[in-house]
Design a protein around this motif. Structure first.
Motif, PDB file in Angstrom:
ATOM      1  N   LYS A   1     -12.948 -27.433  30.670  1.00  0.00           N
ATOM      2  CA  LYS A   1     -12.359 -26.608  31.720  1.00  0.00           C
ATOM      3  C   LYS A   1     -13.150 -25.327  31.921  1.00  0.00           C
ATOM      4  O   LYS A   1     -13.245 -24.802  33.012  1.00  0.00           O
TER       5      LYS A   1
ATOM      6  N   GLU B   1     -15.439 -20.817  27.896  1.00  0.00           N
ATOM      7  CA  GLU B   1     -14.637 -20.183  26.845  1.00  0.00           C
ATOM      8  C   GLU B   1     -13.943 -21.260  26.007  1.00  0.00           C
ATOM      9  O   GLU B   1     -13.891 -21.179  24.784  1.00  0.00           O
ATOM     10  N   GLU B   2     -13.415 -22.260  26.703  1.00  0.00           N
ATOM     11  CA  GLU B   2     -12.744 -23.345  25.985  1.00  0.00           C
ATOM     12  C   GLU B   2     -13.744 -24.051  25.068  1.00  0.00           C
ATOM     13  O   GLU B   2     -13.443 -24.357  23.912  1.00  0.00           O
TER      14      GLU B   2
ATOM     15  N   ILE C   1     -14.467 -21.894  21.992  1.00  0.00           N
ATOM     16  CA  ILE C   1     -13.366 -21.831  21.020  1.00  0.00           C
ATOM     17  C   ILE C   1     -13.340 -23.077  20.141  1.00  0.00           C
ATOM     18  O   ILE C   1     -13.298 -22.990  18.917  1.00  0.00           O
ATOM     19  N   TYR C   2     -13.400 -24.262  20.756  1.00  0.00           N
ATOM     20  CA  TYR C   2     -13.265 -25.474  19.956  1.00  0.00           C
ATOM     21  C   TYR C   2     -14.541 -25.804  19.187  1.00  0.00           C
ATOM     22  O   TYR C   2     -14.480 -26.288  18.068  1.00  0.00           O
TER      23      TYR C   2
ATOM     24  N   LEU D   1     -14.424 -23.668  16.167  1.00  0.00           N
ATOM     25  CA  LEU D   1     -13.452 -24.143  15.174  1.00  0.00           C
ATOM     26  C   LEU D   1     -14.016 -25.317  14.371  1.00  0.00           C
ATOM     27  O   LEU D   1     -13.705 -25.479  13.193  1.00  0.00           O
TER      28      LEU D   1
ATOM     29  N   GLU E   1     -17.329 -24.154  12.089  1.00  0.00           N
ATOM     30  CA  GLU E   1     -16.897 -23.464  10.868  1.00  0.00           C
ATOM     31  C   GLU E   1     -16.756 -24.367   9.661  1.00  0.00           C
ATOM     32  O   GLU E   1     -16.775 -23.913   8.529  1.00  0.00           O
TER      33      GLU E   1
ATOM     34  N   VAL F   1     -18.049 -15.694  23.553  1.00  0.00           N
ATOM     35  CA  VAL F   1     -16.837 -14.920  23.299  1.00  0.00           C
ATOM     36  C   VAL F   1     -17.069 -13.833  22.257  1.00  0.00           C
ATOM     37  O   VAL F   1     -16.725 -12.670  22.458  1.00  0.00           O
ATOM     38  N   THR F   2     -17.672 -14.237  21.155  1.00  0.00           N
ATOM     39  CA  THR F   2     -17.746 -13.327  20.012  1.00  0.00           C
ATOM     40  C   THR F   2     -19.100 -12.669  19.835  1.00  0.00           C
ATOM     41  O   THR F   2     -19.299 -11.896  18.912  1.00  0.00           O
TER      42      THR F   2
ATOM     43  N   ARG G   1     -24.843 -16.637  10.953  1.00  0.00           N
ATOM     44  CA  ARG G   1     -23.396 -16.638  11.184  1.00  0.00           C
ATOM     45  C   ARG G   1     -22.724 -17.865  10.560  1.00  0.00           C
ATOM     46  O   ARG G   1     -21.636 -17.788   9.992  1.00  0.00           O
TER      47      ARG G   1
END
Lengths: 335, 335, 335, 335
Positions: free
Chosen positions: C184, C187-188, C191-192, C195, C198, C216-217, C230
């Motif tokens: 979408k 940003e989406e 984020i995923y 996640l 990591e 984002v970060t 990172r």
């Protein structure tokens, strides 16, 4: 004589089809809703109101619709039942749909608005296969409420009901009841309302509603008489054009027309429900075989009573109440 | 004389409305698709095929539809353009829709199947507002393909087109073209196909398609003549009932009917495209003013040529090819 | 020694998770797709290609994914099966989903594009409950392909698989494989992908893909070394930053880094498949315990072979082919 | 000392994130909702209630959420504002979303239920890009309410907020607040609640909520201590397991645990709001640096006050009210 012939050997006078909702009316009025503390719940939805109006006037009525499988759905069904409205074709949804809500905000008698909850509502989930031919054929007349056309599968259920009504000579009354919510565009509204109107005997709508129905095909000039004429070329025998505070004009296929004003209300609380109470009493008059002028006066008097009350459905008057008002009004006028 | 009167002062003979797709035909045939290595691409979709058939027969044609904004959409539009089909009302989608695909699997001449890609297809995105009244009024006839009714907003575009066609006396031909994909239920199909059929001059469908249209209202007994009669009571003047390998029956409003067989094909490769080539050539005959029997024979001969070829659209024959086949066939029969 | 410790007592070397698609490669190349007549079908999809690469190199492999219940789904499953890829956790969809398609357009070796069909695709329908813990625990390593994160329920299936992999000390490799379709927003994606990253031991992505993950970060300045650092603060031991035609840099947690170029291809046909063949051969090297420099060279040589071929999956080379190319290349360089 | 270290130089003590709704509480209670005539409106939603609880206790608070662009959205925002809750990150929706509603039905003090309106609600429309890093970094603690994870884009907004909170050493408190509505399956709930819980300092949930979170990964035996231990291996320092009428157990990372009962209420009207008032007062205690036993007692006393009242949010007590109740209770107990 009013140009409409009803089949007399029918068990029911009238069936309403469409929305069954809950109105939550602000108890603290004449202020913005933000400052309202409490709400009173009533059954609502235009075709529900019209059917309730007819039931309170003494007509033998029934309803075709769908309610949610929860406390609100059960409340609606039991309320109709108490008024002797036949609910055998009021289906209960099992998909998790909810009952539509209308929170009313009454800032002043002339500044009213509604906060609608129309997402995933049960009334629009009625399916074609759930409409009972055997129920429709028992009635003299059926009312199609235009909001039931706003999305599928309820839209298909409407066409199904019309098919059955035509097959069994049930008089079809179309109350356009155009509400912007749910419809994707005015073009979509025009297309489906026209497909329905083509097959109806009586068409009731506000001038602005007819305007929406005419955006695709015209005519360019908005003219009540031309509007009515268009439908007389199809199936219609009576076309009612409502003009809000300016009353209404009723056209008949034989070329006649009747201009009607509104009844002065003692104390207007809100304008909600005026149209539904008018329609209910007008249709009641048709069923009695009254001339359209008398139907129109009866409708206007009914509307005048409802706008003076806090609710729509609960406030629908009896024949006696309407007749008293008309009598009173005539007495005053003749002084 | 064939009961249909076309307005003669029209620039175009025929406009098709509906699906524009890509066929991807297996090159290695007579095996399951899993073992197919390569595919050849063609323009496809029933109304596209019928319009191409008419164009190749020499009719002046146009199309109303929507294509994807990508290589496949551009290919389709340029292919139509090369055949002199007027594409001014072929709209390009800008919402990210794709072109519908049909991968054909030919296990044997009698065991063919199709793997469809119909999610988010451009053809079903045609909107009512995109249908040009000014284009429709230039034509003698318009073909409505039933798959365009399968979902919104294309469904509304169909009703819009019909409204314009009626207004301008354009003959409306309805090819039911029922495909299960996209439709939610057979009841939904029946409701919308009936709403369209009611307003059409010529209705073409297979027996099974009429059966679907009759599931709601009956009649109980499936009878070609009763089916035709039902529509003659509305607007229809010609009803064609197709029976696959057993040919077709053409009914006319004056009570006439004509039973037609199929033409023996030299070498059947697949059955795809038989119906579209029949319809195209049949409509061509109507436009010439031929008796329905002659239209029917012309259609059958055309179908026989297409089933002997690898593609549908590309293989549509010329008048000369069809006439040669008919002549040859008569010569053989008379021996 | 390459910083990754694989559990040695495992039945499978490698499991791929994610997309299983069909590539339809233009046969007539060096032209726009509009002018392409025929297409050849291959199994495709990045994680499929990588798993096929490893299988052809001799690794014992398996796959976790979902295919459509049609000819294309069956073709994919049987193709994997023929290459000895364990398909016990390749689930068949039963909701009517289709196989994703990629039509390739090769205008010139440097001007290639893809026409994707990604609506209602089976691969994104894989559900968390369909991922088999018992299968994952048999493997040394699992590859998570980022496109599987692009929507639910496949997204949840990825998190489920990671949970199982961590529980059973299966090395987790993340190939970001960012494709704009289906997501979408960036940003989406960020984020995923973050996640997932990591929790991974090896992260492989192009510079632009890391840029998306960092929108984002931050950090503000796009720097390969900072990017790698990172992730070393989380679980990562190896981070591969791909730079397209400029080769790649491999960072290791101990602070090491290795810059690798690309292998000159004899005749580049298209650029598709370069990344997947690199990843497959690079992971093969890790499984052999080779130093990262050697893995990197092996990967580059494999990519060079694939870009010289018409397909991606079918063209994945054997160990011998890669070694030959490296030998040849060294011989030429030393002249 | 309670194992949690808050950054002391922060402008705000606490930020709540998630649902902002309207409760419509039956005025005529101890009967089914069908027989309720009127409803009173309050601000509701678990994180709203907890934040209001903290505001009334004197904490400096703020909120991150989204409200509808209508009378209800404006009412919520102005209500928060009046309580000095910082609403700078309470965004107004512009897509036509509505405010979630909860009609409460109180058949008896122990038989309460809720009729929810959760279709197209504004709170779940909060987007990642709308969460302000600059706002989060001003707070000592942030509360993530699990219902905000139930669907996109609110789900992504939660992960975004957590990313910011970690970056700025804001203590993260997770109130699982599992409600079946909106979630597609328990597996989905488990996956996302676990992804969040992994990154939180304090986790508060009922035993049944932890059971849902453990359905995928176990352990098989449901044991409060094992549940807490699992999270202490990640980031958690305090885990609160609520047992409804049986009180709660608070586990701390150092191995300690505290069993707490419930406070006897004078007259229970309904059970709604007990958990939120407990959480609000418990978190208030943590912010004061109280031992967990004292936080727990403070929370229980607060809950006891709320269940004796008609509303949730409006009834949240002051410090003085809670202290009075505790004092009274001790006096009674010591007699």
């Amino acid at each position: 004589m009013n140009h409409i012939t009803f089949q007399q050997d029918r068990e029911l006078d009238f069936i309403g089809l469409g929305r069954l909702c809950i109105d939550l009316n602000a108890n603290e009025i004449n202020r913005p809703m933000e400052e309202t503390l409490t709400f009173t719940k009533y059954v609502g939805g235009s075709p529900a109101n019209i059917t309730i109006a007819l039931a309170k006037l003494g007509a033998r009525t029934g309803f075709i619709g769908k309610v949610s499988d929860d406390q609100f759905g059960r409340f609606i069904k039991s309320y109709l039942h108490k008024l002797n409205i036949d609910t055998r074709n009021v289906v209960t949804d099992h998909t998790g749909a909810v009952t539509g809500l209308a929170f009313t905000e009454i800032k002043s008698p002339t500044d009213c608005s509604i906060l609608m909850y129309r997402n995933n509502v049960a009334d629009l989930k009625l399916e074609a296969g759930e409409v009972q031919e055997d129920f429709i054929k028992r009635a003299k007349a059926i009312l199609i409420s235009g909001t039931a056309l706003a999305s599928s599968p309820s839209r298909e259920a409407v066409f199904q009901a019309i098919e059955y009504a035509r097959k069994h000579q049930v008089v079809i009354i179309f109350d356009v009841d155009y509400r912007r919510w749910t419809w994707k565009s005015k073009e979509e509204t025009a297309i489906y309302c026209n497909l329905v109107a083509e097959q109806c005997d009586v068409i009731i709508a506000g001038r602005e509603e007819f305007d929406v129905m005419e955006i695709v095909t015209g005519p360019e000039v908005k003219d009540d008489s031309a509007t009515a004429q268009r439908w007389f070329e199809r199936q219609a025998k009576i076309v009612v054009v409502k003009h809000g505070g300016d009353g209404s004009i009723v056209f008949t296929k034989d070329g006649g027309s009747s201009q009607g004003g509104i009844f002065p209300a003692k104390q207007v609380i809100k304008t909600f429900g005026a149209g539904d109470s008018f329609a209910g009493a007008f249709i009641y008059g048709l069923l009695q075989g009254w001339p359209v002028e008398k139907c129109q006066e009866f409708g206007s008097a009914s509307a005048s009573i409802v706008v003076s009350s806090h609710s729509c459905s609960d406030a629908m008057p009896t024949v006696e109440q309407i007749e008293n008002l008309i009598r009173e009004h005539r007495a005053n006028s003749s002084i």
